[in-house]
Design an enzyme around this catalytic site. Structure first.
Site, PDB file in Angstrom:
ATOM      1  N   LYS A 144       8.846   8.891  45.233  1.00  0.00           N
ATOM      2  CA  LYS A 144       7.935   9.497  44.264  1.00  0.00           C
ATOM      3  C   LYS A 144       8.552  10.803  43.762  1.00  0.00           C
ATOM      4  O   LYS A 144       7.946  11.868  43.827  1.00  0.00           O
ATOM      5  CB  LYS A 144       6.564   9.776  44.897  1.00  0.00           C
ATOM      6  CG  LYS A 144       5.903   8.563  45.483  1.00  0.00           C
ATOM      7  CD  LYS A 144       5.303   7.720  44.404  1.00  0.00           C
ATOM      8  CE  LYS A 144       4.502   6.577  45.009  1.00  0.00           C
ATOM      9  NZ  LYS A 144       3.920   5.718  44.021  1.00  0.00           N
ATOM     10  N   HIS A 152       6.232  22.757  43.448  1.00  0.00           N
ATOM     11  CA  HIS A 152       5.850  22.178  44.737  1.00  0.00           C
ATOM     12  C   HIS A 152       6.802  22.643  45.845  1.00  0.00           C
ATOM     13  O   HIS A 152       6.364  23.125  46.890  1.00  0.00           O
ATOM     14  CB  HIS A 152       5.853  20.644  44.636  1.00  0.00           C
ATOM     15  CG  HIS A 152       5.530  19.957  45.925  1.00  0.00           C
ATOM     16  ND1 HIS A 152       4.255  19.638  46.294  1.00  0.00           N
ATOM     17  CD2 HIS A 152       6.344  19.540  46.931  1.00  0.00           C
ATOM     18  CE1 HIS A 152       4.279  19.051  47.482  1.00  0.00           C
ATOM     19  NE2 HIS A 152       5.531  18.980  47.889  1.00  0.00           N
ATOM     20  N   HIS A 155       6.594  26.461  46.409  1.00  0.00           N
ATOM     21  CA  HIS A 155       5.369  26.816  47.125  1.00  0.00           C
ATOM     22  C   HIS A 155       5.521  26.572  48.634  1.00  0.00           C
ATOM     23  O   HIS A 155       5.248  27.450  49.447  1.00  0.00           O
ATOM     24  CB  HIS A 155       4.182  26.023  46.575  1.00  0.00           C
ATOM     25  CG  HIS A 155       2.976  26.060  47.451  1.00  0.00           C
ATOM     26  ND1 HIS A 155       2.143  27.146  47.520  1.00  0.00           N
ATOM     27  CD2 HIS A 155       2.487  25.150  48.329  1.00  0.00           C
ATOM     28  CE1 HIS A 155       1.177  26.898  48.387  1.00  0.00           C
ATOM     29  NE2 HIS A 155       1.363  25.694  48.883  1.00  0.00           N
TER      30      HIS A 155
END
Length: 178
Positions: A144, A152, A155
């Protein structure tokens, strides 16, 4: 020559901070004595997520991780629920809301046992940030890649590093919820 002097000063400052600015209470805790282990975990995460993992999965079919992910998410929710409940019952009511337990003086200078409990909650928060790195690993193994954005990865990486730094050098009530 100037760059060598700068490098020596940086190393000296680094050692000075690790020796004198740290909180000695957390030094004996898992992953807290030095930044090395935490940085190795973050480095391995970045290498796997950005290079090694996608290359490994290039010619393989995506893994079906439904059961693993359901179990992982259930554990994460359970852990977060226990952590938050424990924090509210043990620290939140007594410390953050002094009218329900501690007087004003204790609020300004909390008793040692409250401080240790807060540090322990902050450490468990830090540890949770490490386990949350698995989110991205699952993205890679399930192919994915579109879900692996810069934001992402940034973070997750920053949360591990910042929670470690805060716990190590600036522990306090804000560190529990960083």
């Amino acid at each position: 020559m100037a760059s060598l002097i700068t490098l020596i000063q940086m190393i000296s400052n680094y050692n000075e901070v690790l020796r004198n600015v740290r909180d000695p209470v957390v030094d004996t805790w898992f992953l807290m004595e030095s930044p090395g282990p935490m940085l190795c975990i973050v480095g391995a995460y970045l290498i796997f997520v950005l290079k090694a993992g996608p290359k490994m999965m290039e010619k393989r079919p995506a893994f079906q991780l439904n059961t693993v992910m359901i179990l992982y998410n259930a554990i994460q929710v359970l852990f977060s629920t226990i952590w938050l409940t424990g924090f509210i019952l043990n620290i939140g009511i007594k410390y953050l809301f002094p009218a329900y337990g501690y007087d004003t003086q204790d609020y300004i200078l909390p008793p040692k046992n409250v401080r240790i409990a807060m540090l322990q909650f902050a450490w468990w928060y830090f540890f949770a940030k490490i386990t949350e790195l698995l989110d991205t690993v699952f993205f890679v193994l399930r192919k994915k890649q579109s879900q692996i954005t810069f934001l992402h990865v940034y973070h997750h990486t920053l949360k591990v590093i910042s929670s470690w730094c805060y716990l190590k050098f600036l522990p306090g009530k804000q560190g529990v919820i960083i």
